[in-house]
Scaffold this motif. Sequence first.
Motif, short mmCIF file in Angstrom:
data_model
loop_
_atom_site.label_atom_id
_atom_site.label_comp_id
_atom_site.label_asym_id
_atom_site.label_seq_id
_atom_site.Cartn_x
_atom_site.Cartn_y
_atom_site.Cartn_z
N UNK A 15 0.83 -1.20 0.00
CA UNK A 15 0.00 0.00 0.00
C UNK A 15 0.88 1.26 0.00
N UNK A 16 1.91 1.28 0.83
CA UNK A 16 2.81 2.43 0.87
C UNK A 16 3.59 2.56 -0.43
N UNK A 17 3.93 1.41 -1.04
CA UNK A 17 4.64 1.45 -2.31
C UNK A 17 3.78 2.01 -3.42
N UNK A 18 2.52 1.60 -3.46
CA UNK A 18 1.60 2.07 -4.49
C UNK A 18 1.40 3.57 -4.42
N UNK A 19 1.43 4.12 -3.21
CA UNK A 19 1.22 5.56 -3.01
C UNK A 19 2.51 6.37 -3.17
N UNK A 20 3.63 5.69 -3.41
CA UNK A 20 4.90 6.38 -3.58
C UNK A 20 5.58 6.78 -2.30
N UNK A 21 5.02 6.39 -1.16
CA UNK A 21 5.60 6.74 0.14
C UNK A 21 6.81 5.87 0.44
N UNK A 22 6.74 4.60 0.08
CA UNK A 22 7.80 3.65 0.43
C UNK A 22 9.13 4.02 -0.22
N UNK A 23 9.09 4.71 -1.35
CA UNK A 23 10.32 5.12 -2.03
C UNK A 23 11.09 6.17 -1.23
N UNK A 24 10.42 6.84 -0.30
CA UNK A 24 11.02 7.95 0.42
C UNK A 24 11.44 7.60 1.84
N UNK A 25 11.00 6.47 2.34
CA UNK A 25 11.25 6.11 3.73
C UNK A 25 12.05 4.81 3.81
N UNK A 135 24.35 5.23 3.80
CA UNK A 135 24.61 4.15 2.83
C UNK A 135 23.57 3.04 2.88
N UNK A 136 22.30 3.38 2.71
CA UNK A 136 21.26 2.34 2.76
C UNK A 136 21.36 1.38 1.58
N UNK A 137 20.70 0.26 1.70
CA UNK A 137 20.63 -0.70 0.61
C UNK A 137 19.18 -0.86 0.19
N UNK A 138 18.96 -1.42 -0.98
CA UNK A 138 17.61 -1.71 -1.44
C UNK A 138 17.51 -3.19 -1.77
N UNK A 139 16.40 -3.79 -1.38
CA UNK A 139 16.18 -5.20 -1.64
C UNK A 139 14.74 -5.42 -2.05
N UNK A 140 14.48 -6.55 -2.65
CA UNK A 140 13.12 -6.95 -3.01
C UNK A 140 12.59 -7.88 -1.95
N UNK A 141 11.41 -7.57 -1.44
CA UNK A 141 10.75 -8.39 -0.43
C UNK A 141 9.41 -8.80 -1.00
N UNK A 142 9.33 -10.04 -1.48
CA UNK A 142 8.13 -10.51 -2.17
C UNK A 142 7.74 -9.57 -3.31
N UNK A 143 8.75 -9.14 -4.06
CA UNK A 143 8.52 -8.28 -5.21
C UNK A 143 8.41 -6.81 -4.89
N UNK A 144 8.47 -6.45 -3.62
CA UNK A 144 8.33 -5.04 -3.20
C UNK A 144 9.72 -4.46 -2.96
N UNK A 145 10.03 -3.33 -3.62
CA UNK A 145 11.33 -2.69 -3.41
C UNK A 145 11.32 -1.95 -2.08
N UNK A 146 12.25 -2.33 -1.21
CA UNK A 146 12.31 -1.77 0.14
C UNK A 146 13.71 -1.21 0.39
#
Length: 228
Positions: A15-25, A135-146
């Motif tokens: 839900x947060x990803x769909x709204x574009x919030x997850x990209x910022x947090x 220096x954060x990292x990004x990973x896929x969690x069940x297809x969700x970029x986190x």
Amino acid sequence: MEKKKYDLCLRVLRRLGKEGVLDKIMLVGSWCIPLYQDYFKGEAVLPAIRTRDLEFLIPARTHFGRKTDLHGLLGDMGFVVDYKGEEGYIIFQHPDLILEFLAPARGRETGKPCLIDELGINAQALRFMDFLAQDPIQMRFHGIKVTLPHPANFALQKLLIAKRRKEEGKAEKDRAQSVAILTALSQTSGVEIVRALYRSVPKSWQRTIRQELAALDEGDLLAAIEAD
């Protein structure tokens, strides 16, 4: 971990990803552990999650670009707004999860929440959050970029905050997670990242890290971190 808690976490992230919030947090706290399992390709022995707390960090100088009504966004999932602490920062309560938003503390710690107008919330301001966000990292969690902290930052930050905890149970959890992740990193080239990070922090922080590892009888880990 209870399946319904896990499934609800995924629904929140989507839900947060769909709204574009997850990209910022950033996802922080114990819910990073399943992603770190993937980071270490399943070869690390990491503690199981037993917490309801799903925590997100809003890094300094974050701009969301538009307003998002988190109250409305999460309400139909069964979350209700609640207030925590003497200053009353906002959390979202559900029988299975508690969503909490954090921000870096600035200047003297006043305990006052940090207003995040674009999300219609206030966040709890805490120390060491800037360090966690380096220096954060990004990973896929069940297809969700986190986005989440690098395991080295996560592990050392846990040692820095452990003795500040008011609840001993949470302090013990912090230490256990830190040791498990540092152990995994020490067995890979990731130990070089830990060493460089350790050398970059203030001497007082290094002292706290040494004291914590010594108290835990983790002399080998400390030696690995301090090795030239």
